[in-house]
Design a protein around this motif. Sequence first.
Motif, PDB file in Angstrom:
ATOM      1  N   TYR A 199       0.828  -1.218   0.000  1.00  0.00           N
ATOM      2  CA  TYR A 199       0.000   0.000   0.000  1.00  0.00           C
ATOM      3  C   TYR A 199       0.856   1.260   0.000  1.00  0.00           C
ATOM      4  O   TYR A 199       0.382   2.340  -0.330  1.00  0.00           O
ATOM      5  CB  TYR A 199      -1.003  -0.027   1.169  1.00  0.00           C
ATOM      6  CG  TYR A 199      -0.410   0.272   2.523  1.00  0.00           C
ATOM      7  CD1 TYR A 199      -0.523   1.535   3.088  1.00  0.00           C
ATOM      8  CD2 TYR A 199       0.286  -0.701   3.224  1.00  0.00           C
ATOM      9  CE1 TYR A 199       0.033   1.823   4.319  1.00  0.00           C
ATOM     10  CE2 TYR A 199       0.837  -0.423   4.464  1.00  0.00           C
ATOM     11  CZ  TYR A 199       0.711   0.835   5.010  1.00  0.00           C
ATOM     12  OH  TYR A 199       1.275   1.113   6.219  1.00  0.00           O
ATOM     13  N   GLN A 233       9.396   2.704   9.720  1.00  0.00           N
ATOM     14  CA  GLN A 233       7.917   2.684   9.742  1.00  0.00           C
ATOM     15  C   GLN A 233       7.375   2.797  11.172  1.00  0.00           C
ATOM     16  O   GLN A 233       7.795   3.655  11.903  1.00  0.00           O
ATOM     17  CB  GLN A 233       7.394   1.452   8.994  1.00  0.00           C
ATOM     18  CG  GLN A 233       7.738   1.487   7.510  1.00  0.00           C
ATOM     19  CD  GLN A 233       7.168   2.698   6.780  1.00  0.00           C
ATOM     20  OE1 GLN A 233       6.203   3.301   7.213  1.00  0.00           O
ATOM     21  NE2 GLN A 233       7.787   3.099   5.687  1.00  0.00           N
ATOM     22  N   SER A 234       6.457   1.913  11.548  1.00  0.00           N
ATOM     23  CA  SER A 234       5.759   2.091  12.829  1.00  0.00           C
ATOM     24  C   SER A 234       6.660   1.973  14.061  1.00  0.00           C
ATOM     25  O   SER A 234       6.250   2.368  15.147  1.00  0.00           O
ATOM     26  CB  SER A 234       4.639   1.065  12.959  1.00  0.00           C
ATOM     27  OG  SER A 234       3.541   1.477  12.190  1.00  0.00           O
ATOM     28  N   TYR A 259       5.090  12.937  10.159  1.00  0.00           N
ATOM     29  CA  TYR A 259       4.816  11.523  10.422  1.00  0.00           C
ATOM     30  C   TYR A 259       5.394  10.637   9.292  1.00  0.00           C
ATOM     31  O   TYR A 259       6.041   9.622   9.554  1.00  0.00           O
ATOM     32  CB  TYR A 259       3.304  11.322  10.573  1.00  0.00           C
ATOM     33  CG  TYR A 259       2.890   9.871  10.664  1.00  0.00           C
ATOM     34  CD1 TYR A 259       3.108   9.132  11.827  1.00  0.00           C
ATOM     35  CD2 TYR A 259       2.307   9.229   9.575  1.00  0.00           C
ATOM     36  CE1 TYR A 259       2.744   7.787  11.897  1.00  0.00           C
ATOM     37  CE2 TYR A 259       1.940   7.893   9.640  1.00  0.00           C
ATOM     38  CZ  TYR A 259       2.159   7.186  10.802  1.00  0.00           C
ATOM     39  OH  TYR A 259       1.809   5.857  10.863  1.00  0.00           O
TER      40      TYR A 259
END
Length: 331
Positions: free
Chosen positions: A40, A76-77, A204
């Motif tokens: 995605y 990433q996260s 972010y």
Amino acid sequence: MVQGTANWNTEITKEWLQSYVDDWVQFYKKETKEGKVASYIPVLKKADPNLLGITIIGKDGMMIQSGDVGTPFTIQSISKIFSFIVACMERGVSYVLDRVDVEPTGEAFNSIMHLEMRKLKKPFNPFINAGAITVTSLLNGKSSEEKLEPIFQLFTKILGYRSRINEDVYVSERETSVRNRAIGYYLIELGYLESALDLTLDTYFKQCSIEVTTEDLAKLGLVLANDGIDPQTAEEIIPRNVVRLAKALMLTCGMYDASGKFAAYVGIPAKSGVSGGIIATAPPRVRKETLPFIEGCGIGVYGPALDDKGNSIAGIKLLKHIATKWDLSVF
Ligand code: DON
């Protein structure tokens, strides 16, 4: 067959541990076939799904590395741990926790459902996207560079070099992330965003695009395992109360809607990212017998083929195996 009914009561040597870990990585590498790389964020599709690598670093500096540890990947996260830590250090824990809760959701990381249902009135935790975007909006600074600088400085202290942002991944997410934008609009409506939406999302996406290696994640994990103190310099880099919160969140929310199983079967605070990284932090254990890394260790894993929850499929299996063999669980 995987090696490993070890009797750890004999002397533990680096060579011995290395041969076990090499064997385990080799064994679990075939599990990568069962997963899929994230798509995605378009650029993440380019990752090689067959990769699997791990770095483990102990408090005494002993490092075991095995498999595909040379490939840098975006954090990433996993960055959400460090934006949360920095926000708590800048704004104070209670200010941050007034705006984001510490409850697991049991839902996917990018779920909007709870926000819309307004069950808790604030995002459930700092590791789902809604909570992480809220936390990023709390970081001090008028530009994304200013907001991210303390995270870069924290990393530089621990890693010994200044990390960089992977521009391709950052642009790829910025151009495509309609869901995070939707979450952002909900957050504005609820009154939780303290910075403008574009600035918040830009920051972010950049924080998620910081490049790391498994060795970097292991070093960061080791500082968390050691209650915020860098074992090499004895400097307190993160205050104890903030590390405690971060590790509690990792254990309860770090693997998204697979966090319960991870706590039960692996049992150490950990956090995954959609590029296939996992950071794990094993605190010291109190045992009479000798165990590998008894004084605690940091672990970094990379395996871009993901399971249906968005966690590295082979990485989780490898961590579960190691945690069982070495009795790393905090329980
Ligand atoms: O916001 C996103 O969707 C990504 N930048 C990060 C998501 C992520 O890593 C979730 N991981 N399991």
